[in-house]
Design a protein around this motif. Structure first.
Motif, PDB file in Angstrom:
ATOM      1  N   ILE A 141       0.836  -1.198   0.000  1.00 15.52           N
ATOM      2  CA  ILE A 141       0.000   0.000   0.000  1.00 15.52           C
ATOM      3  C   ILE A 141       0.876   1.256   0.000  1.00 15.52           C
ATOM      4  O   ILE A 141       0.553   2.261  -0.631  1.00 15.52           O
ATOM      5  CB  ILE A 141      -0.985  -0.032   1.204  1.00 15.52           C
ATOM      6  CG1 ILE A 141      -1.975   1.134   1.136  1.00 15.52           C
ATOM      7  CG2 ILE A 141      -0.261   0.005   2.522  1.00 15.52           C
ATOM      8  CD1 ILE A 141      -3.000   0.957   0.054  1.00 15.52           C
ATOM      9  N   VAL A 142       2.033   1.173   0.692  1.00 25.31           N
ATOM     10  CA  VAL A 142       2.964   2.303   0.723  1.00 25.31           C
ATOM     11  C   VAL A 142       3.491   2.560  -0.690  1.00 25.31           C
ATOM     12  O   VAL A 142       3.474   3.688  -1.188  1.00 25.31           O
ATOM     13  CB  VAL A 142       4.130   2.027   1.695  1.00 25.31           C
ATOM     14  CG1 VAL A 142       5.161   3.147   1.626  1.00 25.31           C
ATOM     15  CG2 VAL A 142       3.612   1.864   3.110  1.00 25.31           C
ATOM     16  N   THR A 143       3.943   1.493  -1.327  1.00 19.88           N
ATOM     17  CA  THR A 143       4.435   1.620  -2.694  1.00 19.88           C
ATOM     18  C   THR A 143       3.344   2.177  -3.592  1.00 19.88           C
ATOM     19  O   THR A 143       3.591   3.044  -4.438  1.00 19.88           O
ATOM     20  CB  THR A 143       4.864   0.234  -3.228  1.00 19.88           C
ATOM     21  OG1 THR A 143       5.719  -0.371  -2.268  1.00 19.88           O
ATOM     22  CG2 THR A 143       5.596   0.357  -4.548  1.00 19.88           C
ATOM     23  N   ALA A 144       2.119   1.686  -3.396  1.00 23.15           N
ATOM     24  CA  ALA A 144       1.000   2.104  -4.249  1.00 23.15           C
ATOM     25  C   ALA A 144       0.749   3.601  -4.135  1.00 23.15           C
ATOM     26  O   ALA A 144       0.712   4.327  -5.134  1.00 23.15           O
ATOM     27  CB  ALA A 144      -0.247   1.325  -3.878  1.00 23.15           C
ATOM     28  N   VAL A 145       0.634   4.067  -2.912  1.00 21.27           N
ATOM     29  CA  VAL A 145       0.360   5.497  -2.691  1.00 21.27           C
ATOM     30  C   VAL A 145       1.524   6.330  -3.218  1.00 21.27           C
ATOM     31  O   VAL A 145       1.333   7.313  -3.957  1.00 21.27           O
ATOM     32  CB  VAL A 145       0.120   5.780  -1.191  1.00 21.27           C
ATOM     33  CG1 VAL A 145      -0.004   7.272  -0.945  1.00 21.27           C
ATOM     34  CG2 VAL A 145      -1.117   5.047  -0.716  1.00 21.27           C
ATOM     35  N   ALA A 146       2.741   5.909  -2.869  1.00 22.80           N
ATOM     36  CA  ALA A 146       3.913   6.662  -3.274  1.00 22.80           C
ATOM     37  C   ALA A 146       4.010   6.728  -4.795  1.00 22.80           C
ATOM     38  O   ALA A 146       4.295   7.787  -5.365  1.00 22.80           O
ATOM     39  CB  ALA A 146       5.177   6.019  -2.685  1.00 22.80           C
ATOM     40  N   THR A 147       3.770   5.590  -5.446  1.00 22.17           N
ATOM     41  CA  THR A 147       3.879   5.559  -6.906  1.00 22.17           C
ATOM     42  C   THR A 147       2.833   6.454  -7.550  1.00 22.17           C
ATOM     43  O   THR A 147       3.131   7.213  -8.478  1.00 22.17           O
ATOM     44  CB  THR A 147       3.703   4.107  -7.410  1.00 22.17           C
ATOM     45  OG1 THR A 147       4.576   3.253  -6.690  1.00 22.17           O
ATOM     46  CG2 THR A 147       4.027   4.001  -8.887  1.00 22.17           C
ATOM     47  N   LEU A 148       1.618   6.410  -7.003  1.00 22.24           N
ATOM     48  CA  LEU A 148       0.555   7.255  -7.544  1.00 22.24           C
ATOM     49  C   LEU A 148       0.941   8.728  -7.442  1.00 22.24           C
ATOM     50  O   LEU A 148       0.866   9.481  -8.412  1.00 22.24           O
ATOM     51  CB  LEU A 148      -0.755   6.990  -6.794  1.00 22.24           C
ATOM     52  CG  LEU A 148      -1.915   7.926  -7.172  1.00 22.24           C
ATOM     53  CD1 LEU A 148      -2.312   7.711  -8.636  1.00 22.24           C
ATOM     54  CD2 LEU A 148      -3.116   7.728  -6.264  1.00 22.24           C
ATOM     55  N   LEU A 149       1.374   9.153  -6.236  1.00 25.98           N
ATOM     56  CA  LEU A 149       1.749  10.550  -6.025  1.00 25.98           C
ATOM     57  C   LEU A 149       2.898  10.947  -6.959  1.00 25.98           C
ATOM     58  O   LEU A 149       2.919  12.031  -7.520  1.00 25.98           O
ATOM     59  CB  LEU A 149       2.155  10.777  -4.565  1.00 25.98           C
ATOM     60  CG  LEU A 149       1.014  10.625  -3.560  1.00 25.98           C
ATOM     61  CD1 LEU A 149       1.508  10.814  -2.141  1.00 25.98           C
ATOM     62  CD2 LEU A 149      -0.106  11.610  -3.878  1.00 25.98           C
TER      63      LEU A 149
END
Lengths: 361, 264
Positions: B117-125
């Motif tokens: 989820i961290v990777t997901a949010v970070a990648t999106l941003l």
């Protein structure tokens, strides 16, 4: 000069940088003749394998020149050198059949297709592995893998064949067989062999000439007889065979002979070496089998029997000189085991001048 | 074989029931899901009779097929890219000796333990910051990145087990660097590469969290489509899709394992 297969001049190899620098090879100069079985002999870490790897091209020298049949090669990559290697671990290609392993060199040389196949088969015949063409290396025994490695290296038609302790992984019996086999192959192919080993017996029996190495330097180069009978340094005398070392004072030098006074006070005659000065302190090397064990009262150095070690063909006697210096004397059991002198009894040690060598440190 | 009764492990009290509980808990839902995929009833949870009609309905569902195609495109592209990069990284890491190498090696594998989820949010941003338009491209990019460590590990392991003398032997036998790589290194490495690629493919095909965040409109992949279906209501169609995905996963993982075993 034309018949030198390999000529190294001032070859130096350093590993690492700064304070961690290790000098694996220190200004080595050596010439190896064509068709010679030349052995690099020394303990592990003496630089023999580094020298071999420099000749093969796996390492580049820090300094110095390397010539192969008169051509400078020290900076060529391995695939541009007409030199092939038999590795200690064999390094057979595990995904290729025996035949494809042997054919690898000729294929890379882009020789005609028909010739490649024929050459590979001929090499397998030479090492007596007909019928194993389609096997994979892992399906072979150690000795057979060894033969494949040899065939593969020879199929590359090297001017010089390098062998890095190729027999060390084999058991004693197989090793003896392969020693004979290697000599035969060298004879039949007429290729210069450069052989690396730490086994002095192997070196003595197989080589035309031996270079004894230690600490990255070559200490002595000579035929097996020269190396064994006329060692120039303490290290060489000690590394090859058994040797008695005696501290002595050179009393007098004349006409190639010299007279030495041992620390025990006894006088011995020996051969002079160039540069030997009377009055100098020297180390003498005497092989145990070149000494004679005599009965008390006969001409010789007085000594006391300490210990007898019966080893079948010979008996090794330890005797002590007047000052306690111990000497090994090796006596052949030509007439059965010697019983004569019990430990503690007085004996004489006969020393012939030819057996006494002055060695440097 | 040793006698199981003599193995101290089997004398541990409660081992058998615990093991059974574990396997039942793990696989019973999957077995049920597979069984209900062949259920005739509209209600996914009530068994009325055997039928394969849901598989037919799945294959007639244009949206679902589109999502499946998207998944295949993403997984294939990301696998090719990630495996290539991972192979190069493994070769480089195996040969070079530099300061901080252990650190770099750890950094390559770190994505394996970073919460998704961290990777997901970070990648999106990150994508938004760079002004990327979300779509299949961003999904492929994100998948490529998180697939690299999965592809890297088996390739590196394979390389580590390779005798460095083999390359020297090839060069000694007149093979130049390119020939050495093609004729000796690559054939040795091949099982590791295939194994890594299959792992990357299945991880990519499976991914939900990161994909959900970075996929724009029109970039719906199969897991996201299934999630959408479930929100509407559980129909046997979901079971059928899941069964198909499971079959694909099993085929790939099994193949990856088999190839990895070759020439060990």
């Amino acid at each position: 000069m034309k018949d030198w297969a390999i000529e190294a001049r001032g070859l130096t190899k350093r590993f690492g940088t700064g304070a961690d620098t290790v000098t694996a090879l220190d200004r080595v100069s050596v010439t190896i003749r064509e068709n010679e079985f030349f052995t690099l002999l020394g303990p592990s870490g003496c630089g023999k394998t580094t020298l071999l790897r420099l000749i093969a091209g796996f390492e580049l020298p820090s300094e110095g020149k390397l010539l192969l049949h008169g051509q400078r090669i020290e900076n060529l990559p391995p695939f541009r050198r007409p030199v092939n290697t038999v590795f200690q671990s064999y390094a057979l290609f595990p995904h290729l059949s025996v035949l494809r392993n042997v054919a690898f060199g000729p294929e890379m040389q882009r020789r005609p297709k028909a010739e490649i196949e024929a050459e590979a088969r001929r090499m397998l015949e030479l090492v007596r592995l007909e019928g194993f063409e389609r096997r994979l290396p892992r399906e072979l025994s150690g000795g057979q893998q060894q033969r494949v490695a040899l065939a593969r290296a020879l199929a590359g038609r090297p001017r010089v064949l390098l062998l890095d302790e190729p027999l060390s992984a084999l058991d004693l019996k197989l090793r003896r067989e392969m020693q004979i086999e290697l000599k035969r192959l060298q004879h039949e192919t007429g290729i210069t062999f450069v052989f690396v080993t730490h086994d002095q017996e192997e070196a003595l029996t197989m080589s035309d000439r031996i270079a004894v190495m230690s600490g990255g330097r070559i200490l002595q180069i000579g035929t097996p007889t020269e190396i064994y009978e006329q060692p120039t340094s303490r290290f060489v005398a000690d590394f090859i065979g058994e040797t008695n070392f005696l501290d002595a004072h050179c009393e007098q030098v004349a006409e190639g002979r010299a007279q030495f006074r041992l620390s025990s006070g006894d006088l011995v005659q020996g051969l002079a070496i160039p540069g030997l000065m009377s009055g100098s302190e020297v180390t003498l090397a005497v092989r145990p089998e070149r000494l004679d064990l005599l009965a008390d009262g006969q001409p010789g150095i007085p000594a006391t029997m300490q210990d007898l070690l019966y080893i079948g063909n010979d008996t090794v006697c330890t005797v002590a000189l007047a000052d306690g210096t111990e000497l090994q004397v090796r006596v052949q059991n030509r007439h059965g085991a010697i019983h004569a002198s019990a430990p503690g009894s007085a004996v004489r040690v006969g020393v012939e001048p030819q057996a006494v060598r002055v060695v440097g440190d | 074989m040793t006698d199981p009764a003599k193995n101290p492990l089997f004398r541990f009290p409660g081992l058998k029931p615990a093991a059974w509980l574990f396997f039942v808990f793990l696989y019973a839902p999957i077995v049920v899901l597979l069984a209900l995929a062949f259920n005739d009833n509209e209600q996914a949870t009530i068994w009325t009779g055997f039928s394969t009609r849901w598989f037919g309905i799945v294959l007639d569902n244009a949206d679902l097929i589109r999502a499946f195609n998207n998944s295949l495109i993403v997984a294939t592209t990301a696998t090719l890219l990630a495996t290539t990069i991972a192979t190069l990284a493994a070769l480089g890491m195996n040969r070079a000796r530099f300061r901080g190498q252990d650190g770099v090696n750890a950094l390559i594998s770190l994505p394996l333990i970073v919460p998704e989820i961290v990777t997901a949010v970070a990648t999106l941003l990150f994508f938004i910051m760079l002004g990327f338009r979300l779509g299949l491209g961003t999904v492929i990019l994100a998948h490529t990145v998180f697939c690299i460590p999965f592809a890297y590990l088996p390739i590196r392991a394979r390389l580590e087990g390779m005798d460095p003398r083999l390359e020297e032997a090839a060069q000694d036998l007149y093979a130049n660097r390119r020939q050495t790589f093609l004729r000796v290194v690559l054939p040795q490495l091949w099982p590791g590469i295939i194994s890594g690629a299959m792992l990357a493919f299945i991880i990519s095909l499976d991914d939900f969290v990161i994909t959900y965040f970075v996929a724009g409109a029109g970039a719906t992949t199969l897991p996201i489509y299934i999630f959408g279906m479930i929100r509407i209501g559980i129909s046997p169609e979901v079971n059928a899709v899941s069964a198909l995905m499971l079959a694909i996963s099993i085929v790939f993982v099994a193949a990856s394992w088999l190839v990895g075993r070759v020439r060990r």
